[in-house]
Design an enzyme around this catalytic site. Structure first.
Site, PDB file in Angstrom:
ATOM      1  N   CYS A  71      -1.834   1.630   7.978  1.00  0.00           N
ATOM      2  CA  CYS A  71      -1.499   1.077   6.674  1.00  0.00           C
ATOM      3  C   CYS A  71      -1.530  -0.440   6.807  1.00  0.00           C
ATOM      4  O   CYS A  71      -1.336  -0.972   7.874  1.00  0.00           O
ATOM      5  CB  CYS A  71      -0.106   1.501   6.282  1.00  0.00           C
ATOM      6  SG  CYS A  71      -0.087   2.363   4.733  1.00  0.00           S
TER       7      CYS A  71
ATOM      8  N   GLU B 259       8.552  -2.383   8.649  1.00  0.00           N
ATOM      9  CA  GLU B 259       9.431  -1.669   9.570  1.00  0.00           C
ATOM     10  C   GLU B 259      10.674  -1.227   8.775  1.00  0.00           C
ATOM     11  O   GLU B 259      11.522  -2.054   8.441  1.00  0.00           O
ATOM     12  CB  GLU B 259       9.803  -2.607  10.739  1.00  0.00           C
ATOM     13  CG  GLU B 259      10.894  -2.114  11.648  1.00  0.00           C
ATOM     14  CD  GLU B 259      10.707  -0.691  12.169  1.00  0.00           C
ATOM     15  OE1 GLU B 259       9.667  -0.381  12.769  1.00  0.00           O
ATOM     16  OE2 GLU B 259      11.625   0.124  11.959  1.00  0.00           O
TER      17      GLU B 259
ATOM     18  N   CYS C  59       4.933  -7.326   7.940  1.00  0.00           N
ATOM     19  CA  CYS C  59       5.871  -6.858   8.956  1.00  0.00           C
ATOM     20  C   CYS C  59       6.082  -7.970   9.970  1.00  0.00           C
ATOM     21  O   CYS C  59       5.145  -8.665  10.344  1.00  0.00           O
ATOM     22  CB  CYS C  59       5.339  -5.608   9.653  1.00  0.00           C
ATOM     23  SG  CYS C  59       6.509  -4.931  10.854  1.00  0.00           S
TER      24      CYS C  59
ATOM     25  N   CYS D  50      -1.802  -3.473  14.925  1.00  0.00           N
ATOM     26  CA  CYS D  50      -1.443  -3.064  13.561  1.00  0.00           C
ATOM     27  C   CYS D  50      -1.823  -4.113  12.520  1.00  0.00           C
ATOM     28  O   CYS D  50      -1.554  -5.296  12.683  1.00  0.00           O
ATOM     29  CB  CYS D  50       0.055  -2.790  13.507  1.00  0.00           C
ATOM     30  SG  CYS D  50       0.634  -2.395  11.848  1.00  0.00           S
TER      31      CYS D  50
ATOM     32  N   GLU E 193       0.825  -1.207   0.000  1.00  0.00           N
ATOM     33  CA  GLU E 193       0.000   0.000   0.000  1.00  0.00           C
ATOM     34  C   GLU E 193       0.851   1.245   0.000  1.00  0.00           C
ATOM     35  O   GLU E 193       1.885   1.292   0.658  1.00  0.00           O
ATOM     36  CB  GLU E 193      -0.816   0.045   1.293  1.00  0.00           C
ATOM     37  CG  GLU E 193      -2.072  -0.748   1.220  1.00  0.00           C
ATOM     38  CD  GLU E 193      -2.751  -0.791   2.563  1.00  0.00           C
ATOM     39  OE1 GLU E 193      -2.906   0.265   3.204  1.00  0.00           O
ATOM     40  OE2 GLU E 193      -3.121  -1.898   2.973  1.00  0.00           O
TER      41      GLU E 193
ATOM     42  N   CYS F 260       3.020   8.391   1.724  1.00  0.00           N
ATOM     43  CA  CYS F 260       3.344   7.460   2.801  1.00  0.00           C
ATOM     44  C   CYS F 260       3.726   6.136   2.152  1.00  0.00           C
ATOM     45  O   CYS F 260       2.912   5.495   1.492  1.00  0.00           O
ATOM     46  CB  CYS F 260       2.131   7.314   3.705  1.00  0.00           C
ATOM     47  SG  CYS F 260       2.346   6.088   4.990  1.00  0.00           S
TER      48      CYS F 260
ATOM     49  N   CYS G 103       3.105  -5.808  16.135  1.00  0.00           N
ATOM     50  CA  CYS G 103       2.453  -4.957  17.133  1.00  0.00           C
ATOM     51  C   CYS G 103       0.980  -5.328  17.172  1.00  0.00           C
ATOM     52  O   CYS G 103       0.370  -5.589  16.132  1.00  0.00           O
ATOM     53  CB  CYS G 103       2.630  -3.478  16.790  1.00  0.00           C
ATOM     54  SG  CYS G 103       4.357  -3.013  16.692  1.00  0.00           S
TER      55      CYS G 103
HETATM   56  N1  SAH Z   1       6.908   0.053  11.366  1.00  0.00           N
HETATM   57  C1  SAH Z   1       7.004   1.469  11.484  1.00  0.00           C
HETATM   58  C2  SAH Z   1       6.370   2.229  10.356  1.00  0.00           C
HETATM   59  C3  SAH Z   1       5.028   1.760   9.878  1.00  0.00           C
HETATM   60  S1  SAH Z   1       3.666   1.931  10.976  1.00  0.00           S
HETATM   61  C4  SAH Z   1       6.447   1.928  12.805  1.00  0.00           C
HETATM   62  O1  SAH Z   1       5.820   1.135  13.496  1.00  0.00           O
HETATM   63  O2  SAH Z   1       6.684   3.077  13.151  1.00  0.00           O
HETATM   64  C5  SAH Z   1       3.183   3.607  10.779  1.00  0.00           C
HETATM   65  C6  SAH Z   1       2.377   4.118  11.960  1.00  0.00           C
HETATM   66  O3  SAH Z   1       1.041   3.587  11.935  1.00  0.00           O
HETATM   67  C7  SAH Z   1       2.988   3.710  13.270  1.00  0.00           C
HETATM   68  O4  SAH Z   1       3.105   4.789  14.150  1.00  0.00           O
HETATM   69  C8  SAH Z   1       2.007   2.678  13.731  1.00  0.00           C
HETATM   70  O5  SAH Z   1       2.106   2.500  15.091  1.00  0.00           O
HETATM   71  C9  SAH Z   1       0.693   3.256  13.249  1.00  0.00           C
HETATM   72  N2  SAH Z   1      -0.425   2.323  13.360  1.00  0.00           N
HETATM   73  C10 SAH Z   1      -0.418   0.993  13.210  1.00  0.00           C
HETATM   74  N3  SAH Z   1      -1.643   0.464  13.474  1.00  0.00           N
HETATM   75  C11 SAH Z   1      -2.440   1.500  13.786  1.00  0.00           C
HETATM   76  C12 SAH Z   1      -3.817   1.612  14.173  1.00  0.00           C
HETATM   77  N4  SAH Z   1      -4.604   0.549  14.285  1.00  0.00           N
HETATM   78  N5  SAH Z   1      -4.306   2.845  14.427  1.00  0.00           N
HETATM   79  C13 SAH Z   1      -3.525   3.939  14.323  1.00  0.00           C
HETATM   80  N6  SAH Z   1      -2.226   3.891  13.982  1.00  0.00           N
HETATM   81  C14 SAH Z   1      -1.679   2.693  13.718  1.00  0.00           C
HETATM   82 FE1  SF4 Z   2       4.499  -2.622  14.435  1.00  0.00          FE
HETATM   83 FE2  SF4 Z   2       5.109  -0.788  12.558  1.00  0.00          FE
HETATM   84 FE3  SF4 Z   2       5.271  -3.434  12.026  1.00  0.00          FE
HETATM   85 FE4  SF4 Z   2       2.894  -2.328  12.346  1.00  0.00          FE
HETATM   86  S1  SF4 Z   2       4.342  -1.871  10.730  1.00  0.00           S
HETATM   87  S2  SF4 Z   2       3.593  -4.299  13.227  1.00  0.00           S
HETATM   88  S3  SF4 Z   2       3.310  -0.768  13.890  1.00  0.00           S
HETATM   89  S4  SF4 Z   2       6.500  -2.301  13.514  1.00  0.00           S
END
Ligand code: SAH
Ligand code: SF4
Length: 356
Positions: A338, A165, A117, A124, A89, A110, A121
């Site tokens: 995303c 990431e 990933c 996410c 995406e 973006c 988390c």
């Molecule tokens: N992996 C990196 C970059 C991609 S995530 C990171 O984690 O920073 C980009 C952002 O989207 C991060 O701040 C992540 O925590 C956020 N994000 C992921 N899931 C989300 C959700 N359900 N609601 C709001 N933000 C979210």
């Molecule tokens: Fe966590 Fe960023 Fe990976 Fe989502 S994209 S699982 S927020 S590290």
């Protein structure tokens, strides 16, 4: 997409293998990144036999769009299919007074750095399906070029906040940033690029030592190990103290403000205690805090706190002396979360017959 993975020196090397003079590299780069040509045959100042050789060896194939959502002057999300059929995406956030609360000419893309990933988390969508592979530098640069062409306007800001990431695909990321930044490439200032990381300390430290003035955003989402451990497995490897130490190093080396991203999750990280500790961490580093009410993700239970609770959290953070904003605009699923479009698509593809 190898065509967009090559830096100037790489082109010079490839061309010399083809018995061509070095200056052809400059010509090719000018076509690719200044004029944004997408066909070798358009590069009229290159000899025809060379164009043929190059088009055989370095096909230029723009990313294939599978789905698009949003339109007009709001955020547009693109689902792209890569050569090996993996989906990623990319999001375009156009200049919009409504989005930033003030006149802004920032046109932001973006960008995804990986397919899926590995960091898992708990809130996410990108991590739900695990990690598939790293994107090449060309696939990273290709997202910028493709979305720029689709959006019809020059993009002047990049955030690496898409799927994946970025710090776990460090070499390709830096190569891509090199091409996006170089005067022979896209020519976008490093200060207009932000890498978002969930807290991979070695990457932060390495980047701190680089001369590049690229910006850093930390996905903090918890002000203590206890909370971060609950939702971000990466914290077990790089606990908060180590992370904040690496951030301090970054700020010292770059003399830049960094950003803490903090998604607000109901009954999890939205307590006054967390707000106070968050403010203290940010104040120490001079970091800016971005509070983002979490988006609901299909298959996950998290909810955002109600609006009064969000505002209360914000005011505690501010009273703690930190510079913070709360993203409140409608349709705030902009760049965040995303991975959702891909997840939906993967599901519907799994249920239906493939298109081709
Ligand atoms: N992996 C990196 C970059 C991609 S995530 C990171 O984690 O920073 C980009 C952002 O989207 C991060 O701040 C992540 O925590 C956020 N994000 C992921 N899931 C989300 C959700 N359900 N609601 C709001 N933000 C979210
Ligand atoms: Fe966590 Fe960023 Fe990976 Fe989502 S994209 S699982 S927020 S590290």
């Amino acid at each position: 997409m190898e065509v967009y993975s090559l830096a100037k020196a790489d082109w010079e090397e490839r061309l010399s293998l083809l018995g061509e003079p070095r200056f052809r590299a400059g010509q090719i780069l000018e076509w690719l990144y200044k004029r944004r040509a997408s066909r070798w045959e358009d590069m009229t100042n290159l000899p025809a036999p060379l164009r043929e050789k190059l088009s055989a060896e370095f096909p230029i194939a723009p990313l294939e769009i599978v789905r698009e959502s949003g339109s007009g002057d709001t955020t547009r999300k693109f689902l792209f299919r890569l050569e090996d059929r993996q989906l990623i995406e990319t999001v375009l956030i156009p200049a919009s007074p409504a989005l930033y609360g003030e006149a802004s000419d920032r046109r932001t893309v973006c960008i995804s750095s990986q397919v899926g990933c590995a960091y898992g988390c708990k809130f996410c969508a990108s991590g739900l399906d695990g990690w598939k592979r790293n994107l090449t530098a060309g696939e990273i640069v290709g997202q910028f070029l493709r979305v720029g062409a689709l959006g019809g306007e020059r993009i002047n800001n990049i955030v690496f906040m898409g799927m994946g990431e970025p710090m776990a695909n460090y070499d390709n990321l830096l190569r891509a940033i090199g091409i996006l930044n170089a005067s022979w490439g896209v020519g976008l200032g490093a200060r207009h690029m932000t890498i978002s990381t969930s807290g991979l300390v070695p990457g932060i430290r390495d980047l701190a030592a680089q001369p590049l003035q690229v910006r850093l955003a930390i996905s903090l989402h918890g002000a203590t190990d206890e909370i971060r451990n609950k939702i971000m497995p990466v914290n077990r490897k790089y606990p908060l103290a180590q992370l904040l130490d690496a951030c301090a190093d970054y700020v010292r080396q770059k003399k830049q403000k960094l950003t803490f991203e903090y998604i607000l999750i109901k009954d999890l990280n939205d307590t006054p205690d967390q707000a106070r500790l968050l403010a203290a961490h940010a104040r120490k580093l001079g970091a800016k805090i971005n509070l983002i009410p979490c988006n609901s993700v299909e298959g996950l239970d998290w909810e955002r706190p109600d609006e009064p609770r969000q505002i209360e959290f914000l005011s505690i953070v501010r009273r703690g002396g930190a510079d913070a904003t709360l993203r409140r605009e409608k349709g705030s699923d902009i760049a965040a979360a995303c991975g959702q479009l891909r997840l939906q698509a993967e599901k519907s593809f799994a249920q239906s017959k493939p298109l081709n």
